[in-house]
Scaffold this motif. Structure first.
Motif, PDB file in Angstrom:
ATOM      1  N   ALA A 188       0.826  -1.207   0.000  1.00  0.00           N
ATOM      2  CA  ALA A 188       0.000   0.000   0.000  1.00  0.00           C
ATOM      3  C   ALA A 188       0.859   1.255   0.000  1.00  0.00           C
ATOM      4  CB  ALA A 188      -0.933  -0.003   1.208  1.00  0.00           C
ATOM      5  N   SER A 189       1.992   1.199   0.686  1.00  0.00           N
ATOM      6  CA  SER A 189       2.903   2.343   0.668  1.00  0.00           C
ATOM      7  C   SER A 189       3.437   2.576  -0.744  1.00  0.00           C
ATOM      8  CB  SER A 189       4.055   2.110   1.650  1.00  0.00           C
ATOM      9  OG  SER A 189       3.559   1.983   2.974  1.00  0.00           O
ATOM     10  N   LEU A 190       3.729   1.490  -1.452  1.00  0.00           N
ATOM     11  CA  LEU A 190       4.206   1.639  -2.827  1.00  0.00           C
ATOM     12  C   LEU A 190       3.087   2.081  -3.769  1.00  0.00           C
ATOM     13  CD1 LEU A 190       6.757  -1.277  -3.255  1.00  0.00           C
ATOM     14  CD2 LEU A 190       7.205   1.167  -2.995  1.00  0.00           C
ATOM     15  N   ASP A 191       1.847   1.793  -3.430  1.00  0.00           N
ATOM     16  CA  ASP A 191       0.744   2.343  -4.217  1.00  0.00           C
ATOM     17  C   ASP A 191       0.763   3.871  -4.154  1.00  0.00           C
ATOM     18  OD1 ASP A 191      -0.211  -0.127  -5.023  1.00  0.00           O
ATOM     19  OD2 ASP A 191      -1.699  -0.261  -3.403  1.00  0.00           O
ATOM     20  N   VAL A 192       1.055   4.400  -2.982  1.00  0.00           N
ATOM     21  CA  VAL A 192       1.173   5.858  -2.848  1.00  0.00           C
ATOM     22  C   VAL A 192       2.349   6.359  -3.676  1.00  0.00           C
ATOM     23  CG1 VAL A 192       1.582   7.754  -1.237  1.00  0.00           C
ATOM     24  CG2 VAL A 192       0.102   5.853  -0.568  1.00  0.00           C
ATOM     25  N   VAL A 193       3.477   5.655  -3.589  1.00  0.00           N
ATOM     26  CA  VAL A 193       4.659   6.063  -4.358  1.00  0.00           C
ATOM     27  C   VAL A 193       4.349   6.094  -5.851  1.00  0.00           C
ATOM     28  CG1 VAL A 193       7.011   5.431  -5.000  1.00  0.00           C
ATOM     29  CG2 VAL A 193       6.290   5.277  -2.615  1.00  0.00           C
ATOM     30  N   THR A 194       3.734   5.036  -6.364  1.00  0.00           N
ATOM     31  CA  THR A 194       3.449   5.002  -7.802  1.00  0.00           C
ATOM     32  C   THR A 194       2.489   6.118  -8.205  1.00  0.00           C
ATOM     33  OG1 THR A 194       1.692   3.348  -7.496  1.00  0.00           O
ATOM     34  CG2 THR A 194       3.902   2.538  -7.988  1.00  0.00           C
ATOM     35  N   SER A 195       1.596   6.502  -7.306  1.00  0.00           N
ATOM     36  CA  SER A 195       0.665   7.586  -7.622  1.00  0.00           C
ATOM     37  C   SER A 195       1.371   8.936  -7.717  1.00  0.00           C
ATOM     38  CB  SER A 195      -0.443   7.654  -6.567  1.00  0.00           C
ATOM     39  OG  SER A 195       0.033   8.214  -5.349  1.00  0.00           O
ATOM     40  N   LEU A 196       2.556   9.033  -7.131  1.00  0.00           N
ATOM     41  CA  LEU A 196       3.315  10.282  -7.143  1.00  0.00           C
ATOM     42  C   LEU A 196       4.173  10.446  -8.393  1.00  0.00           C
ATOM     43  CD1 LEU A 196       4.662  10.187  -3.467  1.00  0.00           C
ATOM     44  CD2 LEU A 196       2.842  11.669  -4.323  1.00  0.00           C
ATOM     45  N   LEU A 197       4.404   9.354  -9.121  1.00  0.00           N
ATOM     46  CA  LEU A 197       5.380   9.385 -10.204  1.00  0.00           C
ATOM     47  C   LEU A 197       4.880  10.217 -11.378  1.00  0.00           C
ATOM     48  CD1 LEU A 197       6.541   5.644 -10.276  1.00  0.00           C
ATOM     49  CD2 LEU A 197       7.709   7.601  -9.233  1.00  0.00           C
ATOM     50  N   PRO A 198       5.641  11.237 -11.775  1.00  0.00           N
ATOM     51  CA  PRO A 198       5.268  11.984 -12.974  1.00  0.00           C
ATOM     52  C   PRO A 198       5.593  11.197 -14.235  1.00  0.00           C
ATOM     53  CG  PRO A 198       7.322  12.827 -12.058  1.00  0.00           C
ATOM     54  CD  PRO A 198       6.837  11.763 -11.118  1.00  0.00           C
ATOM     55  N   ALA A 199       5.091  11.647 -15.360  1.00  0.00           N
ATOM     56  CA  ALA A 199       5.374  10.982 -16.624  1.00  0.00           C
ATOM     57  C   ALA A 199       6.878  10.951 -16.876  1.00  0.00           C
ATOM     58  CB  ALA A 199       4.670  11.714 -17.761  1.00  0.00           C
ATOM     59  N   GLY A 200       7.372   9.794 -17.290  1.00  0.00           N
ATOM     60  CA  GLY A 200       8.798   9.665 -17.579  1.00  0.00           C
ATOM     61  C   GLY A 200       9.688   9.748 -16.365  1.00  0.00           C
ATOM     62  N   ALA A 201       9.154   9.387 -15.208  1.00  0.00           N
ATOM     63  CA  ALA A 201       9.901   9.567 -13.967  1.00  0.00           C
ATOM     64  C   ALA A 201      11.183   8.747 -13.931  1.00  0.00           C
ATOM     65  CB  ALA A 201       9.029   9.182 -12.779  1.00  0.00           C
ATOM     66  N   VAL A 202      12.205   9.344 -13.342  1.00  0.00           N
ATOM     67  CA  VAL A 202      13.424   8.653 -12.963  1.00  0.00           C
ATOM     68  C   VAL A 202      13.325   8.361 -11.475  1.00  0.00           C
ATOM     69  CG1 VAL A 202      15.918   8.906 -12.645  1.00  0.00           C
ATOM     70  CG2 VAL A 202      14.840   9.724 -14.746  1.00  0.00           C
ATOM     71  N   VAL A 203      13.555   7.116 -11.083  1.00  0.00           N
ATOM     72  CA  VAL A 203      13.433   6.716  -9.683  1.00  0.00           C
ATOM     73  C   VAL A 203      14.799   6.257  -9.188  1.00  0.00           C
ATOM     74  CG1 VAL A 203      12.290   5.179  -8.044  1.00  0.00           C
ATOM     75  CG2 VAL A 203      11.024   6.069 -10.020  1.00  0.00           C
ATOM     76  N   VAL A 204      15.229   6.858  -8.087  1.00  0.00           N
ATOM     77  CA  VAL A 204      16.510   6.507  -7.466  1.00  0.00           C
ATOM     78  C   VAL A 204      16.218   5.550  -6.311  1.00  0.00           C
ATOM     79  CG1 VAL A 204      18.590   7.364  -6.341  1.00  0.00           C
ATOM     80  CG2 VAL A 204      17.438   8.771  -8.070  1.00  0.00           C
ATOM     81  N   PRO A 205      16.598   4.270  -6.438  1.00  0.00           N
ATOM     82  CA  PRO A 205      16.373   3.332  -5.331  1.00  0.00           C
ATOM     83  C   PRO A 205      17.403   3.541  -4.232  1.00  0.00           C
ATOM     84  CG  PRO A 205      17.556   2.240  -7.080  1.00  0.00           C
ATOM     85  CD  PRO A 205      17.288   3.636  -7.570  1.00  0.00           C
ATOM     86  N   GLY A 206      17.180   2.925  -3.097  1.00  0.00           N
ATOM     87  CA  GLY A 206      18.165   3.031  -2.032  1.00  0.00           C
ATOM     88  C   GLY A 206      19.490   2.411  -2.406  1.00  0.00           C
ATOM     89  N   HIS A 207      19.442   1.311  -3.159  1.00  0.00           N
ATOM     90  CA  HIS A 207      20.645   0.586  -3.557  1.00  0.00           C
ATOM     91  C   HIS A 207      20.497   0.148  -5.008  1.00  0.00           C
ATOM     92  CE1 HIS A 207      21.871   0.180   0.730  1.00  0.00           C
ATOM     93  NE2 HIS A 207      20.550   0.185   0.914  1.00  0.00           N
ATOM     94  N   GLY A 208      21.552   0.319  -5.784  1.00  0.00           N
ATOM     95  CA  GLY A 208      21.539  -0.162  -7.157  1.00  0.00           C
ATOM     96  C   GLY A 208      21.327   0.931  -8.176  1.00  0.00           C
ATOM     97  N   ALA A 209      21.084   0.515  -9.414  1.00  0.00           N
ATOM     98  CA  ALA A 209      20.965   1.434 -10.537  1.00  0.00           C
ATOM     99  C   ALA A 209      19.640   2.187 -10.511  1.00  0.00           C
ATOM    100  CB  ALA A 209      21.097   0.661 -11.845  1.00  0.00           C
ATOM    101  N   VAL A 210      19.655   3.371 -11.092  1.00  0.00           N
ATOM    102  CA  VAL A 210      18.441   4.164 -11.259  1.00  0.00           C
ATOM    103  C   VAL A 210      17.453   3.379 -12.121  1.00  0.00           C
ATOM    104  CG1 VAL A 210      17.560   6.276 -12.337  1.00  0.00           C
ATOM    105  CG2 VAL A 210      19.624   6.358 -10.925  1.00  0.00           C
ATOM    106  N   VAL A 211      16.150   3.488 -11.786  1.00  0.00           N
ATOM    107  CA  VAL A 211      15.120   2.703 -12.462  1.00  0.00           C
ATOM    108  C   VAL A 211      14.002   3.619 -12.957  1.00  0.00           C
ATOM    109  CG1 VAL A 211      15.646   0.653 -11.086  1.00  0.00           C
ATOM    110  CG2 VAL A 211      13.860   2.226 -10.307  1.00  0.00           C
ATOM    111  N   ASP A 212      12.990   2.996 -13.570  1.00  0.00           N
ATOM    112  CA  ASP A 212      11.841   3.755 -14.076  1.00  0.00           C
ATOM    113  C   ASP A 212      10.557   3.262 -13.430  1.00  0.00           C
ATOM    114  OD1 ASP A 212      11.359   1.313 -15.295  1.00  0.00           O
ATOM    115  OD2 ASP A 212      11.814   2.015 -17.318  1.00  0.00           O
ATOM    116  N   ALA A 213       9.438   3.827 -13.863  1.00  0.00           N
ATOM    117  CA  ALA A 213       8.145   3.484 -13.267  1.00  0.00           C
ATOM    118  C   ALA A 213       7.798   2.018 -13.469  1.00  0.00           C
ATOM    119  CB  ALA A 213       7.056   4.370 -13.844  1.00  0.00           C
ATOM    120  N   ASP A 214       8.171   1.443 -14.612  1.00  0.00           N
ATOM    121  CA  ASP A 214       7.874   0.029 -14.845  1.00  0.00           C
ATOM    122  C   ASP A 214       8.547  -0.854 -13.801  1.00  0.00           C
ATOM    123  OD1 ASP A 214       6.320   0.626 -17.033  1.00  0.00           O
ATOM    124  OD2 ASP A 214       7.891   0.212 -18.508  1.00  0.00           O
TER     125      ASP A 214
END
Length: 277
Positions: A188-214
């Motif tokens: 449910a917390s990640l449901d909130v996160v996904t709702s925040l993502l703008p179009a073409g979002a770049v997501v920086v995880p805590g560890h590892g390579a930068v990822v996308d919304a998919d």
């Protein structure tokens, strides 16, 4: 320890350091910068502070901790009088979290460096949402709910389409379910996160390579599968000590020991059946 940054969005830089494969982020406006997570030791934080000074002449407006774990907070003391911002739960647990990891990790190769670090918890806290103004740019800090810990936050830079997710999302390893995680609430917390993502979002995880919304959506579904498997097994009367071998899990079983233990302990009363013979 010299740290190098890569710009992943307009004036948003990330250093993916080798130690713990940890991401350290810097977000700049026209007047100041914010540093997000500070590393696993005070020495790590000093290297980060020096790298930020090489990156930009702007002053540091604040340090942000995405949660309380030592690898994200033990560099805090290197930043002197700079305000440290975190969720109120993370701030309350920062000292104990560092002490617990040190006690449980005597063979960590750099344990003396970690032990020598001053543990400095956040000086400014919030419960739900707050905003940091860095000059013609605002950074939104949001607590989407409990998951990796009880005090997780994400940092959204809307005009750059960048979201810094902390350990709610991990790329280089399965999501880290620890003894302070909330596996049933994490989806449910990640449901909130996904709702925040703008179009073409770049997501920086805590560890590892930068990822996308998919990637975020896929990991959200895997984390939801863990939660649903725990609920289903418990409802079917499977014993907790048999759950790892019984369930079909989306992650390696060795990564889910705490997920099962914590999940069982957080099930609502009435959802458990007597163990099957």
């Amino acid at each position: 320890m010299e740290l190098a940054f890569v710009e992943v969005g307009d004036r948003v830089w990330v250093c993916r350091q080798e130690w713990f494969d940890l991401n350290l982020s810097v977000v700049a406006g026209t007047a100041s910068v914010v540093v997000i997570d500070t590393g696993a030791s005070e020495h790590n934080g000093e290297a980060l502070r020096d790298a930020v000074a090489r990156l930009t002449p702007l002053p540091i407006r604040a340090v942000v901790n995405t949660h309380e774990h030592f690898d994200h907070t033990l560099g805090n003391a290197a930043f002197g009088e700079v305000p440290i911002v975190a969720h109120e739960v993370a701030a309350a647990n920062t000292v104990a979290a560092a002490q617990r990891w040190i006690a449980e990790s005597p063979h960590e190769p750099r344990i003396e460096e970690v032990r020598a670090s001053r543990v400095l918890a956040a000086s400014e806290t919030f419960a739900s949402v707050t905003v940091l103004d860095v000059g013609e740019r605002q950074i939104e800090l949001i607590h989407p709910g409990r998951g990796h810990t009880g005090g997780d936050i994400v940092a959204l830079v809307p005009d750059a389409s960048v979201l810094i997710a902390g350990d709610l999302i991990e790329e280089s390893a399965p999501p880290a379910y620890g003894a302070d995680s909330y596996p049933l609430e994490w989806p449910a917390s990640l449901d909130v996160v996904t709702s925040l993502l703008p179009a073409g979002a770049v997501v920086v995880p805590g560890h590892g390579a930068v990822v996308d919304a998919d990637f975020v959506n896929e990991q959200r579904d895997q984390i939801a599968a863990v939660a649903e498997t725990i609920r289903s097994l418990a409802a079917d009367g499977v014993r907790r000590d048999a759950a790892l071998e019984t369930g079909a899990w989306p992650f390696p079983r060795e990564a889910l020991r705490h997920a099962v233990a914590r999940g069982w302990s957080q099930l609502p009363r009435g959802s458990l059946r007597l163990p099957m013979a």
